[in-house]
Write a protein that holds these residues in place. Structure first.
Motif, short mmCIF file in Angstrom:
data_model
loop_
_atom_site.label_atom_id
_atom_site.label_comp_id
_atom_site.label_asym_id
_atom_site.label_seq_id
_atom_site.Cartn_x
_atom_site.Cartn_y
_atom_site.Cartn_z
N PRO A 40 0.74 -1.26 0.07
CA PRO A 40 -0.08 0.08 0.06
C PRO A 40 0.98 1.27 -0.10
O PRO A 40 0.56 2.29 -0.56
CB PRO A 40 -1.00 -0.09 1.25
CG PRO A 40 -1.02 -1.73 1.39
CD PRO A 40 0.39 -2.20 1.08
N THR A 60 -5.66 2.15 -1.33
CA THR A 60 -4.70 1.43 -1.85
C THR A 60 -4.72 0.07 -1.67
O THR A 60 -4.35 -0.85 -2.47
CB THR A 60 -3.50 2.12 -1.66
OG1 THR A 60 -3.00 2.10 -0.11
CG2 THR A 60 -3.21 3.35 -2.20
N ARG A 61 -5.10 -0.40 -0.46
CA ARG A 61 -5.26 -1.78 -0.14
C ARG A 61 -6.41 -2.32 -0.88
O ARG A 61 -6.39 -3.37 -1.41
CB ARG A 61 -5.47 -1.87 1.50
CG ARG A 61 -4.21 -1.95 2.26
CD ARG A 61 -4.50 -2.09 3.63
NE ARG A 61 -5.32 -1.42 4.37
CZ ARG A 61 -4.57 -0.15 4.85
NH1 ARG A 61 -3.37 0.13 4.82
NH2 ARG A 61 -5.62 0.55 5.75
#
Length: 93
Positions: A40, A60-61
């Motif tokens: 991430p 982002t994960r």
């Protein structure tokens, strides 16, 4: 709090999103990074540099999870197995 702090970060356009998805299918080393796998934190840095967009770590994960269909399939199988096992346990107990 200033108006700038209240603004939502800009999102990437569809074409950029498609490019990002393609980029995530390859290891970061292909793009000049010294890491073998996306994290991430690395993705945050990459998106900021390439698209001038800032996202949260949670987002982002999510992007990384979406970018790895194999991981998503494994996750779904795990959820299905867990759900099945839970149902069987409830029936027994």
């Amino acid at each position: 709090m200033t108006l700038q702090e209240l603004e939502v970060p800009p999102k990437i356009i569809a074409e950029e999103r498609e490019q990002l998805e393609v980029d995530l299918q390859n290891p970061p080393t292909d793009l000049g990074y010294d890491r073998q796998a996306w994290s991430p934190k690395l993705l945050l840095h990459y998106v900021k540099e390439k698209f001038d967009v800032e996202y949260t770590g949670c987002y982002t994960r999510s992007l990384l999870h979406e970018a790895d269909p194999e991981e998503e399939a494994e996750f779904k199988q795990t959820v299905e197995k867990t759900t099945r096992t839970d149902r069987q346990d409830r029936r027994r107990g």
